[in-house]
Design an enzyme around this catalytic site. Structure first.
Site, PDB file in Angstrom:
ATOM      1  N   LEU A  50       0.889  -1.154   0.000  1.00 57.83           N
ATOM      2  CA  LEU A  50       0.000   0.000   0.000  1.00 57.83           C
ATOM      3  C   LEU A  50       0.930   1.206   0.000  1.00 57.83           C
ATOM      4  O   LEU A  50       1.661   1.437   0.968  1.00 57.83           O
ATOM      5  CB  LEU A  50      -0.890   0.023   1.249  1.00 57.83           C
ATOM      6  CG  LEU A  50      -1.829   1.233   1.350  1.00 57.83           C
ATOM      7  CD1 LEU A  50      -2.919   1.171   0.292  1.00 57.83           C
ATOM      8  CD2 LEU A  50      -2.459   1.326   2.724  1.00 57.83           C
ATOM      9  N   GLY A  76       4.995  -1.083   8.388  1.00 56.73           N
ATOM     10  CA  GLY A  76       4.908  -0.101   9.463  1.00 56.73           C
ATOM     11  C   GLY A  76       5.306   1.288   9.020  1.00 56.73           C
ATOM     12  O   GLY A  76       5.481   1.558   7.829  1.00 56.73           O
TER      13      GLY A  76
END
Length: 561
Positions: A50, A76
């Site tokens: 993403l 993260g």
């Protein structure tokens, strides 16, 4: 937010094993890469992306010319990557925040690397020069990570368990898939055969300890002392800083807004800071509930006060019930309260993905555990026991609220940001005297509310609104969401099945038709994996048979007055 997957020492054809990596494709809808490791034909990485930062060079595994022997797959955001670059003089070759992991590791090894990261992360780092594999996960497990390691050294690692349970291996099907513990890193030796052997599992950070990365934080030393004005000022300063650092994104930012204290504070501070740094689009806020539910009405009030572009998703009973199975599949749990609360969050995330361009989503998770927001804290025998319970809840977040928040948003390709779980904010709050943190005057989260009382960030009735569980607040006061679910499930589970539940499911046996129904669905998808949930989430210090706040005496008396 993305999906990471890696295998070391696979006996089976990697192109077949790779199909398992596709089970987490929802976590990264923008791109996919599958890459073998040079010199180790049975080792590989899979990555679903993403794109939130550095859309040109953000693919993984990350490899840079300076360290050709290092391979990094991580999920993260590292909020202090620029401060670390400044402090240590790192020469970055991309705009990817995670590149700092390579430089920190090269400079000081894995212990310093994990300890100096201010952010949320789960990563797999391969060092082919020293034949080592490292796994690590952030303090609260905001980013998920699962692993399987067989006796003969085959290792599988994935963001979600569903990417590991169907792996094939010569000795057996991989049975012992387990969550990787938050706040830990693991060191494994990589053998010439591509197999691994675990060397050590180390806890690098506890929630009470001030993190090492404070040394290069943008907020310097705080005024010391526990007088109320100092404490309130520090809470405001650190919380605002927690939201500010999470603004790092090249995609549109939105915010979940239930109208409760936590999400309302996040939304109000977020919008204030977005204006300060001239983000030139309106903040979209999102609420879900049945027509005229408490959450919808409260969220509407907050949105009007702060001036957000507000979206309401009306939940109908049928849609909620139909979503149960896909929600349990996404969650990988059979915990009762987690499933109830996840249905609304799953459906609002689905709406955000389909109807808007917001991708980075702020939320209020972690506040109830940190600031003693659950109704049952009113019954704590002492401030010290309340403080211990708060720490226990924080340590188990990865099994409950953090799991819910990650899976329900990730299922729809959204990235979640949770400022209440900022390392520095939480360690400061937990350092305060136990007496300061308990509910006061019949109001939970009293200190947090008091800290923002003079800020005018929120209407007074929202700032002092009593706790409402998400799964309860989305329905009307007369009939809560959990009782609607129970009415439906009563028709689906026969009394005889429930009577024999302990025989069929000896571990965490279901005690109600609702829990039996959820367990059946869980076992359908994850048969024999019941140990992923060590115990059900239940309130303490009260004789509760149901996790809903609405069954507690304190809640009933408040609503009946």
């Amino acid at each position: 937010m993305c999906g990471i997957w890696a295998l070391f020492g696979s006996d089976e054809c990697l192109s077949v094993q790779c199909l398992s990596a596709m089970k987490i494709a929802h976590r990264g809808p923008d791109a996919f890469r599958f890459e073998n490791v040079n010199g180790f034909t049975n080792c590989c990485f899979g990555f679903h992306r993403l794109a939130v930062v550095d859309q040109l060079y953000g693919m993984q595994p990350i490899r840079v010319k300076k360290f050709p022997y290092l391979w990094l797959c991580y999920n993260g955001e590292i909020y202090n990557f620029k401060q670390l670059q400044k402090q240590f003089g790192f020469d970055y070759q991309t705009l990817v925040d995670g590149e700092v992991i390579l430089h920190l590791y090269n400079r000081g090894g894995i212990e310093q690397t994990a300890s100096m990261l201010d952010g949320v992360f789960a990563f797999i780092l391969l060092d082919t020069a020293n034949r080592k594999v490292f796994l690590a996960r952030d303090t609260y497990g905001v980013r998920p990570l699962f692993k399987v390691l067989t006796d003969d050294g085959f290792l599988g690692v994935c963001s979600e368990a569903k990417g590991l349970i169907n792996l094939k291996h010569s000795t057996s099907l991989c049975s012992k898939v387990e969550p990787f513990l938050p706040g830990h890193y693991e060191v494994l030796d990589l053998k010439p055969s591509g197999k691994v052997a675990s060397v050590e599992l180390v806890k690098f950070h506890s929630c009470k300890d001030e993190p090492l990365h404070v040394a290069c934080d943008t907020v310097e030393a705080l005024p010391s002392g526990f007088d109320l004005e100092t404490v309130k000022s520090n809470i405001r300063l650190l919380f605002e800083n927690a939201v500010r650092k999470r603004l790092m994104a090249h995609r549109r930012i939105g915010c979940l807004l239930s109208g409760g204290l936590d999400s309302s504070l996040v939304a109000a501070v977020l919008l204030k800071l977005m204006k300060e740094i001239n983000i030139n689009y309106p903040l979209q806020t999102f609420a879900i509930g049945m027509e005229n539910s408490p959450d919808l009405l409260a969220a509407r009030k907050v949105a009007a006060h702060i001036g957000s572009e507000h979206h309401e998703v009306i939940l109908n009973t049928e849609e909620g019930i139909q979503a149960i199975e896909e929600v349990i599949f996404s969650l990988e749990t059979y915990d009762i309260t987690t499933i109830r609360a996840s249905i609304g969050m799953y459906l609002v995330s689905k709406y955000i993905r389909k109807k808007t361009d917001s991708v980075v989503i702020f939320s209020g998770e972690g506040s109830d555990e940190l600031t003693q927001g659950y109704i049952y804290f009113h019954k704590a025998p002492s401030p010290e026991e309340a403080a211990e319970e708060s720490e226990r809840l924080l340590k188990e977040l990865y099994l409950f609220d953090v799991l819910r928040a990650d899976r329900t948003t990730a299922a729809h390709g959204l990235e979640l940001r949770v400022p209440f779980l900022d390392h520095r904010f939480t360690s400061y709050y937990l350092s305060l005297p136990a007496e300061l943190r308990i509910p006061k005057n019949g109001i939970e989260k009293y200190l947090l509310r008091l800290s923002f009382e003079d800020s005018n960030l929120l209407p007074k009735e929202i700032l002092w609104r009593p706790k409402e569980a998400f799964s309860d607040g989305i329905a009307s006061v007369k009939k809560s969401w959990f009782s609607i679910l129970q009415d439906y499930i009563d028709q689906q589970v026969d009394d005889l099945l429930l009577e024999k539940a302990a025989e069929k499911y000896p571990f965490n046996p279901p005690k109600t038709k609702e829990s039996y129904y959820y367990r059946q669905i869980f076992e359908k998808h994850y048969s024999g994996r019941s140990s992923w949930l060590p115990h059900y989430w239940m309130p303490r210090w009260v004789k509760a048979t149901d996790p809903s706040a609405r069954t507690l005496k304190h809640y009933k008396s408040a609503t009946q007055e």
